[in-house]
Design a protein around this motif. Structure first.
Motif, PDB file in Angstrom:
ATOM      1  N   GLY B  10       0.852  -1.187   0.000  1.00 13.77           N
ATOM      2  CA  GLY B  10       0.000   0.000   0.000  1.00 13.77           C
ATOM      3  C   GLY B  10       0.873   1.216   0.000  1.00 13.77           C
ATOM      4  N   PRO B  11       0.525   2.201  -0.747  1.00 11.73           N
ATOM      5  CA  PRO B  11       1.391   3.370  -0.888  1.00 11.73           C
ATOM      6  C   PRO B  11       1.568   4.143   0.419  1.00 11.73           C
ATOM      7  CG  PRO B  11      -0.719   3.715  -1.983  1.00 11.73           C
ATOM      8  CD  PRO B  11      -0.696   2.296  -1.550  1.00 11.73           C
ATOM      9  N   ALA B  12       0.604   4.009   1.321  1.00 14.01           N
ATOM     10  CA  ALA B  12       0.692   4.795   2.542  1.00 14.01           C
ATOM     11  C   ALA B  12       1.760   4.249   3.482  1.00 14.01           C
ATOM     12  CB  ALA B  12      -0.659   4.800   3.260  1.00 14.01           C
ATOM     13  N   ARG B  13       2.076   2.967   3.308  1.00 13.21           N
ATOM     14  CA  ARG B  13       2.986   2.325   4.230  1.00 13.21           C
ATOM     15  C   ARG B  13       4.421   2.812   3.988  1.00 13.21           C
ATOM     16  NH1 ARG B  13       3.386  -2.611   7.079  1.00 13.21           N
ATOM     17  NH2 ARG B  13       5.552  -3.308   6.937  1.00 13.21           N
ATOM     18  N   PRO B  14       5.149   3.232   5.020  1.00 16.95           N
ATOM     19  CA  PRO B  14       6.542   3.629   4.815  1.00 16.95           C
ATOM     20  C   PRO B  14       7.406   2.386   4.551  1.00 16.95           C
ATOM     21  CG  PRO B  14       6.005   3.682   7.149  1.00 16.95           C
ATOM     22  CD  PRO B  14       4.732   3.340   6.428  1.00 16.95           C
ATOM     23  N   SER B  15       8.600   2.598   4.045  1.00 19.07           N
ATOM     24  CA  SER B  15       9.444   1.447   3.750  1.00 19.07           C
ATOM     25  C   SER B  15       9.740   0.690   5.046  1.00 19.07           C
ATOM     26  CB  SER B  15      10.750   1.894   3.073  1.00 19.07           C
ATOM     27  OG  SER B  15      11.379   2.853   3.875  1.00 19.07           O
ATOM     28  N   PRO B  16       9.925  -0.639   4.945  1.00 14.02           N
ATOM     29  CA  PRO B  16      10.037  -1.481   6.133  1.00 14.02           C
ATOM     30  C   PRO B  16      11.183  -1.037   7.041  1.00 14.02           C
ATOM     31  CG  PRO B  16      10.021  -2.781   4.107  1.00 14.02           C
ATOM     32  CD  PRO B  16      10.056  -1.367   3.706  1.00 14.02           C
ATOM     33  N   ARG B  17      11.114  -1.448   8.271  1.00  8.77           N
ATOM     34  CA  ARG B  17      12.162  -1.153   9.244  1.00  8.77           C
ATOM     35  C   ARG B  17      13.522  -1.559   8.665  1.00  8.77           C
ATOM     36  NH1 ARG B  17      14.030  -4.474  13.156  1.00  8.77           N
ATOM     37  NH2 ARG B  17      12.446  -5.995  12.595  1.00  8.77           N
ATOM     38  N   ARG B  18      14.493  -0.675   8.815  1.00  8.54           N
ATOM     39  CA  ARG B  18      15.789  -0.951   8.189  1.00  8.54           C
ATOM     40  C   ARG B  18      16.519  -2.058   8.933  1.00  8.54           C
ATOM     41  NH1 ARG B  18      18.883   3.612   5.462  1.00  8.54           N
ATOM     42  NH2 ARG B  18      17.506   3.464   3.681  1.00  8.54           N
ATOM     43  N   PRO B  19      16.853  -3.155   8.250  1.00 10.10           N
ATOM     44  CA  PRO B  19      17.580  -4.226   8.917  1.00 10.10           C
ATOM     45  C   PRO B  19      19.035  -3.821   9.149  1.00 10.10           C
ATOM     46  CG  PRO B  19      17.229  -4.728   6.601  1.00 10.10           C
ATOM     47  CD  PRO B  19      16.587  -3.409   6.850  1.00 10.10           C
ATOM     48  N   LEU B  20      19.656  -4.455  10.111  1.00  6.35           N
ATOM     49  CA  LEU B  20      21.028  -4.071  10.457  1.00  6.35           C
ATOM     50  C   LEU B  20      22.065  -4.653   9.498  1.00  6.35           C
ATOM     51  CD1 LEU B  20      21.024  -4.264  14.324  1.00  6.35           C
ATOM     52  CD2 LEU B  20      21.627  -2.301  12.911  1.00  6.35           C
ATOM     53  N   GLY B  21      21.668  -5.632   8.721  1.00  4.41           N
ATOM     54  CA  GLY B  21      22.638  -6.226   7.805  1.00  4.41           C
ATOM     55  C   GLY B  21      23.614  -7.141   8.515  1.00  4.41           C
ATOM     56  N   LEU B  22      23.190  -7.695   9.650  1.00  7.51           N
ATOM     57  CA  LEU B  22      24.109  -8.571  10.388  1.00  7.51           C
ATOM     58  C   LEU B  22      24.346  -9.883   9.660  1.00  7.51           C
ATOM     59  CD1 LEU B  22      23.181  -8.239  14.164  1.00  7.51           C
ATOM     60  CD2 LEU B  22      25.306  -7.603  13.000  1.00  7.51           C
ATOM     61  N   ALA B  23      23.274 -10.478   9.162  1.00  7.41           N
ATOM     62  CA  ALA B  23      23.424 -11.780   8.503  1.00  7.41           C
ATOM     63  C   ALA B  23      24.332 -11.694   7.276  1.00  7.41           C
ATOM     64  CB  ALA B  23      22.057 -12.345   8.142  1.00  7.41           C
ATOM     65  N   PRO B  24      24.075 -10.763   6.330  1.00  9.50           N
ATOM     66  CA  PRO B  24      24.990 -10.681   5.177  1.00  9.50           C
ATOM     67  C   PRO B  24      26.420 -10.376   5.584  1.00  9.50           C
ATOM     68  CG  PRO B  24      23.188  -9.079   4.981  1.00  9.50           C
ATOM     69  CD  PRO B  24      22.917  -9.865   6.200  1.00  9.50           C
ATOM     70  N   THR B  25      26.607  -9.461   6.519  1.00  5.95           N
ATOM     71  CA  THR B  25      27.973  -9.151   6.952  1.00  5.95           C
ATOM     72  C   THR B  25      28.643 -10.393   7.528  1.00  5.95           C
ATOM     73  OG1 THR B  25      27.172  -6.945   7.484  1.00  5.95           O
ATOM     74  CG2 THR B  25      29.356  -7.535   8.293  1.00  5.95           C
ATOM     75  N   GLY B  26      27.882 -11.142   8.343  1.00  5.22           N
ATOM     76  CA  GLY B  26      28.443 -12.348   8.941  1.00  5.22           C
ATOM     77  C   GLY B  26      28.878 -13.355   7.890  1.00  5.22           C
ATOM     78  N   VAL B  27      28.029 -13.569   6.889  1.00  6.39           N
ATOM     79  CA  VAL B  27      28.360 -14.523   5.831  1.00  6.39           C
ATOM     80  C   VAL B  27      29.625 -14.078   5.092  1.00  6.39           C
ATOM     81  CG1 VAL B  27      27.586 -15.435   3.607  1.00  6.39           C
ATOM     82  CG2 VAL B  27      25.996 -15.316   5.526  1.00  6.39           C
ATOM     83  N   LEU B  28      29.704 -12.773   4.785  1.00  2.00           N
ATOM     84  CA  LEU B  28      30.869 -12.278   4.039  1.00  2.00           C
ATOM     85  C   LEU B  28      32.142 -12.383   4.874  1.00  2.00           C
ATOM     86  CD1 LEU B  28      29.233  -9.216   2.293  1.00  2.00           C
ATOM     87  CD2 LEU B  28      30.153 -11.242   1.181  1.00  2.00           C
ATOM     88  N   VAL B  29      32.025 -12.124   6.171  1.00  2.00           N
ATOM     89  CA  VAL B  29      33.213 -12.229   7.026  1.00  2.00           C
ATOM     90  C   VAL B  29      33.691 -13.677   7.073  1.00  2.00           C
ATOM     91  CG1 VAL B  29      34.024 -12.064   9.407  1.00  2.00           C
ATOM     92  CG2 VAL B  29      32.761 -10.161   8.382  1.00  2.00           C
ATOM     93  N   LEU B  30      32.734 -14.622   7.179  1.00  4.83           N
ATOM     94  CA  LEU B  30      33.124 -16.038   7.137  1.00  4.83           C
ATOM     95  C   LEU B  30      33.835 -16.370   5.826  1.00  4.83           C
ATOM     96  CD1 LEU B  30      30.087 -17.978   8.667  1.00  4.83           C
ATOM     97  CD2 LEU B  30      32.379 -17.676   9.618  1.00  4.83           C
ATOM     98  N   GLY B  31      33.304 -15.862   4.712  1.00  2.00           N
ATOM     99  CA  GLY B  31      33.935 -16.084   3.417  1.00  2.00           C
ATOM    100  C   GLY B  31      35.352 -15.531   3.387  1.00  2.00           C
TER     101      GLY B  31
END
Lengths: 304, 292
Positions: B10-31
């Motif tokens: 719905g257009p009235a809804r603001p963009s979702p709560r901003r995620p912290l990006g912990l999971a992607p950062t964690g995966v990249l650090v493991l890599g």
């Protein structure tokens, strides 16, 4: 050859220049190299694959060995060679493992790099791409030493035993190849206008949903290409098993088909069967890559 | 990812709560840990003396770096230096020639229309699909016939033609050299060679650096071709040299230090090139000029 009249006219019309013999002159170095180092060797391999040595008498002295036409006998021998098939099976298992892990990891890393709020993106991207700058021989040496129980910090596992050696070798290839493929996929993702994702976010899609439903479909053509190139490289695996061989007795001198070609050509000295086998390898890698392209084409490019 | 309820649009809804990006950062650090692990191990291991290599804990630096280096440089009258110089010659010389040939070929295929263009392009690009094994062995036999097997030429020449570089150069020329600029030059009476040299080359330079780098790395890392072509260890590149060092030393733990130190040293030039030339490592040249 060169007509100044057409050259001048074409020079004013059309966006691409037309200048008589000039393009051919500019392409001459590449065509000369192509002829000498591609067409000629390929032709020569096909020629050799159809020949064999005939030994007369005891095979001693000049003229006792002559080269004669052999028809398809070398191919029949190559196709019927159990050792070669065993090599194909090993490489098939190894290749499936490498392709799945390497491309899977490359895709995951590329998607993670492209998420909105990732930290340390630059540092991790450079680190994961770094093995691209490490020669296969050096990578195999490093992992090879890490696999040795006397040196390894990974514990007393027998990484080079007959059971595990395929996995250990696949690990070297995955380590070396993931970063390049990640960069190819990531570059493609960066080219996608950000508005695509914004629209999806406004519609309430999660990062995961965006990755699965927007980004992966966008990446399908480049995943296809990287897969084809990886298949071609994997079918020809040579450096890793050859370099690992001195450290273990579980890798035979004919572990991969290409190692058998090398042995036939330079150790046994049977050039003709080596030539036939290398044509068979080329044929199989072409069939595999075109077959794959065909399968994917029906799914991915059908719509566009 | 709780914000991802389907149907909650719905257009009235603001963009979702901003995620912290912990999971992607964690995966990249493991890599990154996975990729840096063997490199850091070989760096530490090269500082250990023969005794320390098998006794001290894995990531504890040793005291033997200088003596390892001295031993390596003394090995067979300093053949290691020769391998390093040979590799620089093969990779540097080969990549310069390859970049030159690829650039003019790609430029010509992109900017001229002439009979046979499609055929020539397909022939040159089709080389990507030819497995190197079908080439390396007959190349060796043909070089032998010409009396050139085992020479520097036998490793240098076959690696100049590089289909992927021609493909990159063509894409880059399409994007970076405006046809109108060439037309203007032609109206001014400039010859085709002069147009290439004065108009196209300056515009193509960033793409050429990228092509040079990829080709430099490809030749630097190549094992099969020099392994087949060369018999004399005075002409070996590092890859073949290190392999023979291992083949000679695998049974003798006393040579492990040499192999480990040699491996470590062989990584330095490329990693340095890699880190200093960051912005040129691109796999896609269609965007035109390289952004800095």
């Amino acid at each position: 050859m060169r007509s100044t009249k057409t050259g001048a006219r074409a020079g004013r019309a059309g966006h691409a220049g037309r200048a008589g013999a000039v393009p051919y002159l500019f392409l001459a170095p590449a065509m000369a190299l192509f002829t000498l180092f591609m067409a000629l060797p390929i032709g020569y391999t096909i020629y050799l694959s159809l020949r064999r040595t005939r030994v007369s008498g005891l095979g001693l002295g000049k003229g006792a060995r002559t080269e004669v036409f052999a028809g398809l006998a070398n191919y029949a021998a190559a196709v019927g060679d159990g050792e070669l098939w065993a090599g194909w099976l090993r490489v098939l298992g190894y290749g499936a493992l490498v392709l799945a892990l390497m491309l899977g990891l490359a895709l995951v890393f590329a998607l993670m790099l492209d998420t909105a709020h990732v930290r340390l993106a630059r540092l991790t991207r450079i680190s994961i791409f770094l093995p691209y700058a490490v020669p296969g021989v050096a990578a195999t040496l490093m992992w090879g030493f890490l696999y040795l129980p006397s040196l390894s910090p990974l514990g007393e596992h027998s990484f080079l035993s007959a059971d595990l050696v395929t996995f250990s070798m696949a690990n070297v290839a995955v380590w070396g190849g993931t970063g390049f493929n990640m960069l190819v996929l990531y570059t493609n993702l960066r080219a996608v206008p950000r508005e695509y994702y914004e629209a999806a976010r406004i519609d309430g899609a999660s990062e995961l949903g965006i990755a699965l439903r927007i980004k992966i479909p966008i990446l399908v053509p480049s995943i296809t290409l990287t897969t084809v190139f990886s298949v071609i490289a994997t079918v020809q695996v040579f450096t890793e098993p050859t370099t690992l061989r001195p450290l273990t007795n579980t890798i035979s001198s004919t572990w991969s088909p290409l190692m058998k070609v090398y042995r036939d050509a330079f150790v046994t000295g049977d050039l003709y069967s080596a030539a036939a086998t290398s044509i068979v390898i080329a044929g199989i890698s072409l069939v595999l890559s075109f077959g794959f392209l065909r399968v994917v084409k029906n799914h991915a490019f059908g719509e566009s | 990812m709780a914000a991802a309820l389907p149907g909650s649009r719905g257009p009235a809804r603001p963009s979702p709560r901003r995620p912290l990006g912990l999971a992607p950062t964690g995966v990249l650090v493991l890599g990154a840990i996975y990729t840096l692990f063997p490199v850091s191990w070989v760096v530490v291991a090269s500082t250990k003396s023969e005794g320390e290599l098998f006794s001290t804990s894995t990531f504890a630096p040793g005291t033997g770096l200088l003596s390892n280096l001295a031993d390596l440089f003394a090995y067979r009258d300093g053949v290691f230096w020769l391998w390093l110089l040979n590799t620089l010659l093969y990779a540097g010389g080969g990549a310069v020639l390859s970049t030159a040939v690829s650039t003019i070929s790609g430029y010509t295929l992109a900017k001229y229309s002439f009979p046979g263009r499609g055929l020539i392009f397909n022939l040159l690009i089709g080389g990507i699909l030819v497995p190197s094994v079908v080439l390396a062995i007959p190349q060796y036999l043909l070089f032998s016939k010409a009396g050139l097997a085992g020479t520097y030429w036998s490793v240098l020449l076959p690696q100049i033609l590089h289909p992927y570089s021609i493909y990159l150069a063509r894409i880059y020329s399409q994007a970076a050299v405006p046809g109108s600029l060439l037309e203007a030059g032609r109206l001014d009476g400039a010859g085709e060679w002069r147009l290439f040299q004065r108009v196209a080359l300056p515009l193509l330079t960033p793409g050429m650096v990228t092509i040079f780098l990829f080709q430099f790395v490809a030749i630097w890392n190549n094992f099969l071709l020099p392994f087949i072509m060369l018999g004399d260890d005075q002409r070996f590149p590092l890859t073949v040299g290190l392999y023979t060092l291992l083949a000679a030393g695998a049974g003798q733990p006393s040579l492990y230090n040499l192999i480990i130190t040699g491996t470590m040293l062989s990584l330095i030039p490329l990693i340095a090139l890699f880190l200093t030339m960051q912005r040129y490592w691109r796999t896609d040249l269609s965007g035109g000029a390289v952004k800095s």
